[in-house]
Design a protein around this motif. Structure first.
Motif, PDB file in Angstrom:
ATOM      1  N   ALA A  25     119.173  41.848 101.864  1.00  0.00           N
ATOM      2  CA  ALA A  25     120.656  41.715 102.375  1.00  0.00           C
ATOM      3  C   ALA A  25     121.197  42.516 103.552  1.00  0.00           C
ATOM      4  CB  ALA A  25     121.393  42.316 101.029  1.00  0.00           C
ATOM      5  N   GLU A  30     125.926  43.076 108.609  1.00  0.00           N
ATOM      6  CA  GLU A  30     126.638  42.930 109.765  1.00  0.00           C
ATOM      7  C   GLU A  30     127.464  41.598 109.856  1.00  0.00           C
ATOM      8  OE1 GLU A  30     123.898  44.654 113.157  1.00  0.00           O
ATOM      9  OE2 GLU A  30     122.896  45.257 111.049  1.00  0.00           O
ATOM     10  N   PHE A  36     123.795  44.784  97.462  1.00  0.00           N
ATOM     11  CA  PHE A  36     124.024  44.961  96.144  1.00  0.00           C
ATOM     12  C   PHE A  36     124.446  46.670  95.806  1.00  0.00           C
ATOM     13  CE2 PHE A  36     122.158  41.304  93.638  1.00  0.00           C
ATOM     14  CZ  PHE A  36     123.080  40.688  93.813  1.00  0.00           C
ATOM     15  N   ARG A  37     123.834  47.084  96.790  1.00  0.00           N
ATOM     16  CA  ARG A  37     124.197  48.697  96.895  1.00  0.00           C
ATOM     17  C   ARG A  37     125.410  49.340  97.327  1.00  0.00           C
ATOM     18  NH1 ARG A  37     120.235  48.347  93.699  1.00  0.00           N
ATOM     19  NH2 ARG A  37     119.130  46.522  94.412  1.00  0.00           N
ATOM     20  N   GLN A 107     115.099  36.978 100.991  1.00  0.00           N
ATOM     21  CA  GLN A 107     115.593  37.355  99.644  1.00  0.00           C
ATOM     22  C   GLN A 107     117.156  36.915  99.619  1.00  0.00           C
ATOM     23  OE1 GLN A 107     114.560  41.244  98.040  1.00  0.00           O
ATOM     24  NE2 GLN A 107     114.162  41.477 100.192  1.00  0.00           N
ATOM     25  N   VAL A 109     120.451  34.768  99.535  1.00  0.00           N
ATOM     26  CA  VAL A 109     120.832  33.497  98.909  1.00  0.00           C
ATOM     27  C   VAL A 109     121.962  33.026  99.723  1.00  0.00           C
ATOM     28  CG1 VAL A 109     119.923  34.179  96.581  1.00  0.00           C
ATOM     29  CG2 VAL A 109     122.354  34.828  97.349  1.00  0.00           C
ATOM     30  N   ASP A 110     122.492  33.657 100.828  1.00  0.00           N
ATOM     31  CA  ASP A 110     123.560  33.404 101.523  1.00  0.00           C
ATOM     32  C   ASP A 110     123.416  32.077 102.638  1.00  0.00           C
ATOM     33  OD1 ASP A 110     122.294  34.564 103.892  1.00  0.00           O
ATOM     34  OD2 ASP A 110     122.994  36.347 103.334  1.00  0.00           O
ATOM     35  N   HIS A 127     114.815  33.842  96.414  1.00  0.00           N
ATOM     36  CA  HIS A 127     115.671  34.039  95.299  1.00  0.00           C
ATOM     37  C   HIS A 127     116.613  32.924  95.547  1.00  0.00           C
ATOM     38  CE1 HIS A 127     114.550  38.732  95.727  1.00  0.00           C
ATOM     39  NE2 HIS A 127     113.584  38.007  95.135  1.00  0.00           N
ATOM     40  N   GLY A 211     115.882  45.075 106.580  1.00  0.00           N
ATOM     41  CA  GLY A 211     117.117  45.413 105.483  1.00  0.00           C
ATOM     42  C   GLY A 211     116.834  45.062 104.042  1.00  0.00           C
ATOM     43  N   THR A 212     115.757  45.572 103.322  1.00  0.00           N
ATOM     44  CA  THR A 212     115.597  45.340 102.249  1.00  0.00           C
ATOM     45  C   THR A 212     115.209  46.801 101.629  1.00  0.00           C
ATOM     46  OG1 THR A 212     114.196  44.270 100.318  1.00  0.00           O
ATOM     47  CG2 THR A 212     113.239  44.391 102.347  1.00  0.00           C
ATOM     48  N   SER A 213     115.847  47.063 100.084  1.00  0.00           N
ATOM     49  CA  SER A 213     115.513  48.061  99.395  1.00  0.00           C
ATOM     50  C   SER A 213     114.305  48.212  98.632  1.00  0.00           C
ATOM     51  CB  SER A 213     116.775  48.597  98.738  1.00  0.00           C
ATOM     52  OG  SER A 213     116.898  47.732  97.500  1.00  0.00           O
ATOM     53  N   ASN A 237     115.596  49.369 108.969  1.00  0.00           N
ATOM     54  CA  ASN A 237     116.345  49.853 107.731  1.00  0.00           C
ATOM     55  C   ASN A 237     117.389  50.941 108.187  1.00  0.00           C
ATOM     56  OD1 ASN A 237     117.518  50.208 105.406  1.00  0.00           O
ATOM     57  ND2 ASN A 237     116.122  49.057 104.225  1.00  0.00           N
ATOM     58  N   ALA A 260     119.888  46.206 111.623  1.00  0.00           N
ATOM     59  CA  ALA A 260     119.088  45.243 112.205  1.00  0.00           C
ATOM     60  C   ALA A 260     119.586  44.809 113.508  1.00  0.00           C
ATOM     61  CB  ALA A 260     119.187  43.962 111.187  1.00  0.00           C
TER      62      ALA A 260
HETATM   63  P1  NAD Z   1     119.576  45.577  98.648  1.00  0.00           P
HETATM   64  O1  NAD Z   1     121.045  45.530  98.573  1.00  0.00           O
HETATM   65  O2  NAD Z   1     118.680  46.344  97.342  1.00  0.00           O
HETATM   66  O3  NAD Z   1     119.199  46.344  99.642  1.00  0.00           O
HETATM   67  C1  NAD Z   1     119.965  46.240 101.212  1.00  0.00           C
HETATM   68  C2  NAD Z   1     118.992  47.163 102.121  1.00  0.00           C
HETATM   69  O4  NAD Z   1     119.567  47.044 103.578  1.00  0.00           O
HETATM   70  C3  NAD Z   1     119.248  48.904 101.936  1.00  0.00           C
HETATM   71  O5  NAD Z   1     117.971  49.362 102.112  1.00  0.00           O
HETATM   72  C4  NAD Z   1     120.128  49.087 103.147  1.00  0.00           C
HETATM   73  O6  NAD Z   1     119.646  50.571 103.477  1.00  0.00           O
HETATM   74  C5  NAD Z   1     119.668  48.217 104.054  1.00  0.00           C
HETATM   75  N1  NAD Z   1     120.847  48.098 104.869  1.00  0.00           N
HETATM   76  C6  NAD Z   1     122.058  47.943 104.791  1.00  0.00           C
HETATM   77  N2  NAD Z   1     122.723  47.532 106.013  1.00  0.00           N
HETATM   78  C7  NAD Z   1     121.665  47.194 106.805  1.00  0.00           C
HETATM   79  C8  NAD Z   1     121.734  47.000 108.322  1.00  0.00           C
HETATM   80  N3  NAD Z   1     122.785  46.747 108.909  1.00  0.00           N
HETATM   81  N4  NAD Z   1     120.611  46.870 108.958  1.00  0.00           N
HETATM   82  C9  NAD Z   1     119.338  47.275 108.496  1.00  0.00           C
HETATM   83  N5  NAD Z   1     119.324  47.592 106.866  1.00  0.00           N
HETATM   84  C10 NAD Z   1     120.503  47.722 106.262  1.00  0.00           C
HETATM   85  O7  NAD Z   1     119.131  44.153  99.000  1.00  0.00           O
HETATM   86  P2  NAD Z   1     117.832  43.298  98.709  1.00  0.00           P
HETATM   87  O8  NAD Z   1     116.716  44.496  99.069  1.00  0.00           O
HETATM   88  O9  NAD Z   1     117.766  42.372  99.707  1.00  0.00           O
HETATM   89  O10 NAD Z   1     117.666  42.893  97.369  1.00  0.00           O
HETATM   90  C11 NAD Z   1     118.581  42.919  96.257  1.00  0.00           C
HETATM   91  C12 NAD Z   1     118.813  41.398  95.724  1.00  0.00           C
HETATM   92  O11 NAD Z   1     120.016  41.168  95.965  1.00  0.00           O
HETATM   93  C13 NAD Z   1     118.072  40.327  96.401  1.00  0.00           C
HETATM   94  O12 NAD Z   1     117.536  39.647  95.031  1.00  0.00           O
HETATM   95  C14 NAD Z   1     118.955  39.316  97.120  1.00  0.00           C
HETATM   96  O13 NAD Z   1     118.710  38.089  96.699  1.00  0.00           O
HETATM   97  C15 NAD Z   1     120.391  39.857  96.335  1.00  0.00           C
HETATM   98  N6  NAD Z   1     121.420  39.798  97.425  1.00  0.00           N
HETATM   99  C16 NAD Z   1     121.753  39.037  98.412  1.00  0.00           C
HETATM  100  C17 NAD Z   1     122.620  39.226  99.228  1.00  0.00           C
HETATM  101  C18 NAD Z   1     122.803  37.928 100.282  1.00  0.00           C
HETATM  102  O14 NAD Z   1     122.320  36.853 100.099  1.00  0.00           O
HETATM  103  N7  NAD Z   1     123.428  38.433 101.518  1.00  0.00           N
HETATM  104  C19 NAD Z   1     123.399  40.120  99.428  1.00  0.00           C
HETATM  105  C20 NAD Z   1     123.346  40.928  98.047  1.00  0.00           C
HETATM  106  C21 NAD Z   1     122.330  40.792  97.496  1.00  0.00           C
END
Ligand code: NAD
Length: 275
Positions: A25, A30, A36-37, A107, A109-110, A127, A211-213, A237, A260
């Motif tokens: 995510a 950006e 999700f956090r 991951q 879904v957007d 996902h 960008g994944t947690s 990240n 990113a």
């Molecule tokens: P996550 O919300 O758990 O973590 C996001 C990570 O991105 C964090 O570690 C954060 O520190 C980092 N981050 C935030 N802004 C950033 C940036 N500008 N540049 C670099 N890093 C940055 O998301 P996840 O790990 O992808 O997993 C959670 C679940 O949420 C997945 O199943 C996913 O499908 C879903 N999800 C998807 C979207 C989407 O499709 N955009 C959005 C929210 C959640």
């Protein structure tokens, strides 16, 4: 760029395996799509507040399918209003240069990677995609959400009879479900490229994680396989994560702390010069 980072990129590119990019995510943050956090990460039904880990479940869909659909239609509207950003576009350029040596595992879904121009064949949406629905787990029932549903779903928009009809299966009115892997479900190959992703991790010459947690299973397996093999791994990240620890402990990793959009374009530019 730091000389050690350049060395890792060059070693990764010189290897015989694919360059694999794993996104979460954070790469879409950006573009204005909340992770999700983030603060926006809950959904209110009456006086109850649900977190994504509660809403994005088969159990919630079983109990309150219309609420789950309202949440997804709202999130889908946010996604459709967003535009790909320079980090998405950098990955398109990398794919164009590397062809079949490139693989994107996302991951998200957007759908922003595909809208930026990444090819469907080399993008594993592990996902799912918020723009699609399906009837149960049947892959042949997968289809785009009808355009007539519209993309202006606010948080308080009611779930109408018209919406129910548009989101129903062809077999007599059963409500279809969003094409998303929920927290209480398992990966498979047919819908989510499970084995193919693990195979790619076993062969990758370079893994770039953005960008994944590290809170989901398959991405963690991909990271741990690459770390065990000692293949170059670069993690971008804003915050430390299990992936940054893999990178720091593997002896062939680099943790680029920050956004990113601040790190990826320069790395890709370097790879394009050497490809
Ligand atoms: P996550 O919300 O758990 O973590 C996001 C990570 O991105 C964090 O570690 C954060 O520190 C980092 N981050 C935030 N802004 C950033 C940036 N500008 N540049 C670099 N890093 C940055 O998301 P996840 O790990 O992808 O997993 C959670 C679940 O949420 C997945 O199943 C996913 O499908 C879903 N999800 C998807 C979207 C989407 O499709 N955009 C959005 C929210 C959640």
């Amino acid at each position: 760029m730091d000389a050690s980072l350049i060395d890792l990129l060059d070693r990764g590119l010189a290897g015989a395996g694919p360059v694999v990019v794993l996104t979460g995510a954070g790469i879409s943050a950006e573009s204005g799509i909340p992770t999700f956090r983030g603060e926006d990460g809950y959904w209110t039904v009456g006086s109850a507040h649900y977190h994504p880990e509660d809403m994005a479940t088969n159990a919630a869909f079983g109990r309150m399918p219309e609420e789950v659909w309202r949440w997804y239609l709202y999130r889908r509207s946010v996604c459709r209003a967003a535009e790909p950003n320079p980090a998405h576009r950098a990955l398109v350029a990398l794919e164009e240069a590397l062809g079949d040596r490139f693989l994107l595992i996302t991951q998200n879904v957007d759908g922003l990677h595909l809208r930026a121009g990444s090819s469907a064949a080399r993008t594993y949406q592990i996902h799912g995609n918020i723009d699609f629905l399906r009837c149960g787990d049947e892959p042949s029932s997968l289809r785009p959400i009808p355009l007539a549903i519209g993309d202006a779903w606010t948080k308080d928009a009611p779930f109408t009879e018209e919406a129910r009809a548009l989101l129903s299966c062809c077999d007599g009115g059963r409500l279809a479900r969003p094409h998303v892997l929920w927290f209480d479900e398992y990966y498979d190959e047919a819908l989510f490229h499970w084995q193919s992703s693990l195979r790619a991790a076993g062969e990758a010459s370079l893994l770039i994680v953005i960008g994944t947690s590290g809170s989901t299973n398959l991405p963690m397996q991909v990271g741990s396989i690459v770390a065990r093999r000692g293949a170059p791994m670069i993690v971008i990240n804003q915050d430390p994560s299990p992936f940054s620890r893999f990178a720091e402990e593997s002896g062939a990793g680099w943790f680029a702390r920050g956004r990113a959009g601040d790190h990826l374009p320069a790395m890709v530019e370097h790879l394009l010069e050497r490809a």
